[in-house]
Design an enzyme around this catalytic site. Structure first.
Site, PDB file in Angstrom:
ATOM      1  N   ASP A 201       0.854  -1.190   0.000  1.00 36.38           N
ATOM      2  CA  ASP A 201       0.000   0.000   0.000  1.00 36.38           C
ATOM      3  C   ASP A 201       0.892   1.244   0.000  1.00 36.38           C
ATOM      4  O   ASP A 201       2.119   1.135   0.138  1.00 36.38           O
ATOM      5  CB  ASP A 201      -0.976  -0.007   1.197  1.00 36.38           C
TER       6      ASP A 201
ATOM      7  N   ASN B 176      -8.375  -1.688  13.856  1.00 35.95           N
ATOM      8  CA  ASN B 176      -9.770  -1.903  13.449  1.00 35.95           C
ATOM      9  C   ASN B 176      -9.905  -3.104  12.511  1.00 35.95           C
ATOM     10  O   ASN B 176     -10.920  -3.277  11.865  1.00 35.95           O
ATOM     11  CB  ASN B 176     -10.326  -0.643  12.771  1.00 35.95           C
TER      12      ASN B 176
ATOM     13  N   HIS C 140      -7.958  -3.692   9.826  1.00 35.71           N
ATOM     14  CA  HIS C 140      -7.570  -3.488   8.424  1.00 35.71           C
ATOM     15  C   HIS C 140      -6.331  -4.309   8.070  1.00 35.71           C
ATOM     16  O   HIS C 140      -5.490  -4.597   8.927  1.00 35.71           O
ATOM     17  CB  HIS C 140      -7.395  -1.996   8.076  1.00 35.71           C
TER      18      HIS C 140
ATOM     19  N   GLU D 231      -9.805  -0.812   4.832  1.00 37.77           N
ATOM     20  CA  GLU D 231     -10.467  -0.428   6.075  1.00 37.77           C
ATOM     21  C   GLU D 231     -11.813  -1.160   6.184  1.00 37.77           C
ATOM     22  O   GLU D 231     -12.299  -1.725   5.204  1.00 37.77           O
ATOM     23  CB  GLU D 231     -10.683   1.094   6.077  1.00 37.77           C
TER      24      GLU D 231
HETATM   25  C1  GLP Z   1      -0.699   0.538   8.722  1.00 40.59           C
HETATM   26  C2  GLP Z   1      -0.165  -0.074   7.396  1.00 40.59           C
HETATM   27  C3  GLP Z   1      -0.453  -1.531   7.372  1.00 40.59           C
HETATM   28  C4  GLP Z   1       0.024  -2.079   8.696  1.00 40.59           C
HETATM   29  C5  GLP Z   1      -0.950  -1.697   9.768  1.00 40.59           C
HETATM   30  C6  GLP Z   1      -0.509  -2.022  11.174  1.00 40.59           C
HETATM   31  O1  GLP Z   1      -1.635   1.538   8.505  1.00 40.59           O
HETATM   32  N1  GLP Z   1      -0.643   0.518   6.208  1.00 40.59           N
HETATM   33  O2  GLP Z   1       0.217  -2.138   6.290  1.00 40.59           O
HETATM   34  O3  GLP Z   1       0.087  -3.468   8.640  1.00 40.59           O
HETATM   35  O4  GLP Z   1      -1.349  -0.363   9.602  1.00 40.59           O
HETATM   36  O5  GLP Z   1       0.445  -1.113  11.594  1.00 40.59           O
HETATM   37  P1  GLP Z   1       1.313  -1.253  12.898  1.00 40.59           P
HETATM   38  O6  GLP Z   1       2.157  -2.445  12.706  1.00 40.59           O
HETATM   39  O7  GLP Z   1       2.101   0.016  12.976  1.00 40.59           O
HETATM   40  O8  GLP Z   1       0.366  -1.423  14.038  1.00 40.59           O
END
Ligand code: GLP
Length: 239
Positions: free
Chosen positions: A61, A130, A132, A137
């Site tokens: 992404d 949440n 995702h 989302e």
């Molecule tokens: C972010 C990224 C995701 C990631 C997720 C968890 O927004 N776009 O690819 O896996 O959220 O993030 P974190 O590991 O910082 O909790």
């Protein structure tokens, strides 16, 4: 879905990094995720450098509205933490061409490249608070493909640690869709920390629902969830 639970985040990170280092030398296409969960994994992975890289590295992404040279762009993050230190050549890095063409053209080109491979051999994923995955989302459909998505407020707040204030956190992003993720041959969903225990329980024990996008991946034939004890703390014991 297979679930592997580790005593600590550190143990998990070293385990995943070791497997990933092997795969980088074996398979053709690997999708990489960003975020805090991935940082210790990539740190452990760099311990294997220089690697004989066979795989192409794909970006899951990307923020919209940030220059790709911005230190918080996902391209910058992966270039600096994974691709450059491990020795991926520029031909071995596949990213959306958001700096070279319109967003719609970048989406079409990325999707076309993806279809040429008929999915990636392996996709690494983190989990949002949440539920995702990528930046799919809640409300994302099982049929969703590469597209632009509005980033949820909770996600923006959670990603605030990478920015000075909330107004700097992008409001939209480019992401592979759920249908893309399901098309991949193998998925590793990695979750650490007590803050994610509630959502981990919903993913594993709850229904398959668009309200929890990661739950849409549960029926993939080759998905493994890697959890540390903190993230797994609310799960019912397996009898
Ligand atoms: C972010 C990224 C995701 C990631 C997720 C968890 O927004 N776009 O690819 O896996 O959220 O993030 P974190 O590991 O910082 O909790």
């Amino acid at each position: 879905m297979q679930v592997e639970i580790f005593g600590s985040g550190n143990e998990l990170s070293h385990h995943v990094a070791k497997k990933l280092a092997q795969r980088i030398g074996e398979v053709q296409d690997i999708g990489f995720a960003t975020g805090r969960t991935m940082e210790p994994i990539y740190e452990a992975l760099r311990g294997y450098a220089p690697l004989k890289v066979r795989a192409k590295g794909w970006i899951l992404d990307e923020y919209l509205g940030l220059s790709i040279s911005h230190p918080q762009s996902y391209r910058y993050f992966l270039n600096h933490l994974v691709f450059k230190p491990l020795g991926f050549t520029s031909e071995q890095i596949i990213y959306p061409l958001l700096d070279e063409c319109s967003v719609q053209d970048a989406i079409d080109k990325y999707e076309k490249e993806f279809q040429k491979m008929d999915g990636l051999d392996l996709q690494l994923l983190g989990l949002g608070l949440n539920g995702h995955v990528g930046l799919n989302e809640p409300g994302s459909s099982v049929h969703s493909r590469t597209r632009v998505i509005e980033i949820a407020e909770l996600t923006r707040k959670s990603n605030l640690i990478y920015f000075n204030n909330l107004s700097e956190v992008p409001k939209s992003a480019f992401t592979f869709g759920i249908a893309n993720l399901l098309q991949n041959k193998e998925l590793w969903l990695v979750v650490t920390g007590a803050k994610k225990a509630e959502i981990v329980k919903r993913v594993i024990e709850g229904e398959v629902s668009e309200d929890v996008p990661a739950s849409l991946l549960k029926n993939h034939s080759n998905i493994t969830m890697f959890l540390d004890l903190e993230a797994a703390q609310l799960l019912k014991p397996v009898t």
